[in-house]
Design a protein around this motif. Structure first.
Motif, mmCIF file in Angstrom:
data_model
loop_
_atom_site.group_PDB
_atom_site.id
_atom_site.type_symbol
_atom_site.label_atom_id
_atom_site.label_comp_id
_atom_site.label_asym_id
_atom_site.label_seq_id
_atom_site.Cartn_x
_atom_site.Cartn_y
_atom_site.Cartn_z
ATOM 1 N N ARG A 126 0.848 -1.183 0.000
ATOM 2 C CA ARG A 126 0.000 0.000 0.000
ATOM 3 C C ARG A 126 0.882 1.232 0.000
ATOM 4 O O ARG A 126 1.702 1.419 0.902
ATOM 5 C CB ARG A 126 -0.912 0.010 1.239
ATOM 6 N N LEU A 127 0.731 2.046 -1.033
ATOM 7 C CA LEU A 127 1.472 3.297 -1.130
ATOM 8 C C LEU A 127 0.600 4.442 -0.627
ATOM 9 O O LEU A 127 -0.609 4.456 -0.860
ATOM 10 C CB LEU A 127 1.882 3.568 -2.579
ATOM 11 N N SER A 128 1.249 5.382 0.034
ATOM 12 C CA SER A 128 0.546 6.570 0.506
ATOM 13 C C SER A 128 1.313 7.816 0.097
ATOM 14 O O SER A 128 2.540 7.792 -0.033
ATOM 15 C CB SER A 128 0.406 6.530 2.034
ATOM 16 N N CYS A 129 0.575 8.891 -0.095
ATOM 17 C CA CYS A 129 1.180 10.163 -0.480
ATOM 18 C C CYS A 129 0.426 11.278 0.233
ATOM 19 O O CYS A 129 -0.801 11.331 0.169
ATOM 20 C CB CYS A 129 1.108 10.344 -1.982
ATOM 21 N N ALA A 130 1.179 12.141 0.895
ATOM 22 C CA ALA A 130 0.574 13.265 1.610
ATOM 23 C C ALA A 130 1.058 14.572 0.998
ATOM 24 O O ALA A 130 2.254 14.755 0.757
ATOM 25 C CB ALA A 130 0.942 13.200 3.089
ATOM 26 N N ARG A 164 -6.610 -5.178 -9.905
ATOM 27 C CA ARG A 164 -5.546 -5.516 -8.952
ATOM 28 C C ARG A 164 -5.226 -4.348 -8.023
ATOM 29 O O ARG A 164 -4.920 -4.560 -6.848
ATOM 30 C CB ARG A 164 -4.274 -5.930 -9.707
ATOM 31 N N PHE A 165 -5.270 -3.133 -8.549
ATOM 32 C CA PHE A 165 -4.923 -1.953 -7.758
ATOM 33 C C PHE A 165 -6.176 -1.128 -7.489
ATOM 34 O O PHE A 165 -7.096 -1.087 -8.317
ATOM 35 C CB PHE A 165 -3.922 -1.075 -8.505
ATOM 36 N N THR A 166 -6.172 -0.442 -6.347
ATOM 37 C CA THR A 166 -7.271 0.451 -6.005
ATOM 38 C C THR A 166 -6.701 1.769 -5.501
ATOM 39 O O THR A 166 -5.883 1.783 -4.569
ATOM 40 C CB THR A 166 -8.164 -0.154 -4.922
ATOM 41 N N ILE A 167 -7.143 2.862 -6.103
ATOM 42 C CA ILE A 167 -6.719 4.184 -5.672
ATOM 43 C C ILE A 167 -7.816 4.806 -4.827
ATOM 44 O O ILE A 167 -9.008 4.610 -5.095
ATOM 45 C CB ILE A 167 -6.362 5.079 -6.877
ATOM 46 N N SER A 168 -7.410 5.543 -3.797
ATOM 47 C CA SER A 168 -8.369 6.227 -2.938
ATOM 48 C C SER A 168 -7.729 7.515 -2.435
ATOM 49 O O SER A 168 -6.510 7.677 -2.488
ATOM 50 C CB SER A 168 -8.775 5.334 -1.767
ATOM 51 N N ARG A 169 -8.557 8.426 -1.952
ATOM 52 C CA ARG A 169 -8.027 9.677 -1.418
ATOM 53 C C ARG A 169 -8.855 10.141 -0.237
ATOM 54 O O ARG A 169 -10.039 9.792 -0.117
ATOM 55 C CB ARG A 169 -7.951 10.756 -2.497
ATOM 56 N N ASP A 170 -8.227 10.933 0.595
ATOM 57 C CA ASP A 170 -8.899 11.553 1.727
ATOM 58 C C ASP A 170 -8.729 13.055 1.539
ATOM 59 O O ASP A 170 -7.642 13.590 1.770
ATOM 60 C CB ASP A 170 -8.270 11.073 3.034
ATOM 61 N N ASN A 171 -9.775 13.722 1.113
ATOM 62 C CA ASN A 171 -9.683 15.150 0.824
ATOM 63 C C ASN A 171 -9.410 15.973 2.078
ATOM 64 O O ASN A 171 -8.755 17.006 2.017
ATOM 65 C CB ASN A 171 -10.963 15.629 0.150
ATOM 66 N N ALA A 172 -9.900 15.521 3.211
ATOM 67 C CA ALA A 172 -9.675 16.256 4.459
ATOM 68 C C ALA A 172 -8.205 16.205 4.882
ATOM 69 O O ALA A 172 -7.692 17.143 5.492
ATOM 70 C CB ALA A 172 -10.557 15.690 5.559
ATOM 71 N N LYS A 173 -7.537 15.099 4.562
ATOM 72 C CA LYS A 173 -6.137 14.933 4.957
ATOM 73 C C LYS A 173 -5.164 15.201 3.816
ATOM 74 O O LYS A 173 -3.951 15.141 4.003
ATOM 75 C CB LYS A 173 -5.918 13.515 5.494
ATOM 76 N N THR A 230 -4.479 13.380 1.209
ATOM 77 C CA THR A 230 -3.692 12.181 0.959
ATOM 78 C C THR A 230 -4.322 11.348 -0.165
ATOM 79 O O THR A 230 -5.530 11.408 -0.402
ATOM 80 C CB THR A 230 -3.588 11.304 2.208
ATOM 81 N N VAL A 231 -3.471 10.580 -0.817
ATOM 82 C CA VAL A 231 -3.922 9.638 -1.824
ATOM 83 C C VAL A 231 -3.177 8.324 -1.587
ATOM 84 O O VAL A 231 -1.998 8.330 -1.243
ATOM 85 C CB VAL A 231 -3.688 10.164 -3.257
ATOM 86 N N ASN A 232 -3.896 7.234 -1.725
ATOM 87 C CA ASN A 232 -3.326 5.914 -1.476
ATOM 88 C C ASN A 232 -3.482 5.028 -2.700
ATOM 89 O O ASN A 232 -4.377 5.231 -3.529
ATOM 90 C CB ASN A 232 -4.019 5.249 -0.294
#
Length: 120
Positions: free
Chosen positions: A19-23, A66-75, A77-79
């Motif tokens: 799991r990759l994360s980006c802030a 196979r891959f799923t992208i998601s984001r948290d607009n409040a934080k 971040t994108v994963n």
């Protein structure tokens, strides 16, 4: 100054998951599309997946289901959840964000890259 910081890369066996994360940090007005790209030696950077601020997603054919992208607009971040990894997924993965800055307008910002290595 806008900065993107990635985390979560590493070494995994084929069939495994990462799991990759980006802030995104810094001063800006808003963030538009966020995405993940990958690059291997001698090749151009290519889109893996991206997601709008409303949650609409787009995937490269080679990662669909196979891959799923998601984001948290409040934080801000994108994963990227990567399952069923294959050796050919080995690459440096980069996070990108389209950022609206009241001083400079709309700009693309990139993370420093994180290595993903999948062993067979």
């Amino acid at each position: 100054q806008v900065q993107l910081v990635e985390s979560g890369g590493g070494l995994v066996q084929a069939g495994g998951s990462l799991r990759l994360s980006c802030a995104v940090s810094g001063r800006f007005f808003s963030i538009g599309v966020m995405g993940w790209y990958r690059q291997t030696p001698g090749n151009q950077r290519e889109l893996v997946a991206d997601i709008t601020n409303r949650g609409s997603t787009d995937y490269a054919d080679f990662v669909k289901d196979r891959f799923t992208i998601s984001r948290d607009n409040a934080k801000n971040t994108v994963n990227l959840q990567m399952n069923s990894l294959k050796p050919e997924d080995t690459a440096v993965f980069y996070c990108k964000a389209v950022v609206v800055d009241v001083r400079v307008g709309v700009r693309d910002y990139w993370g420093q890259g994180t290595q993903v290595t999948v062993s067979s």
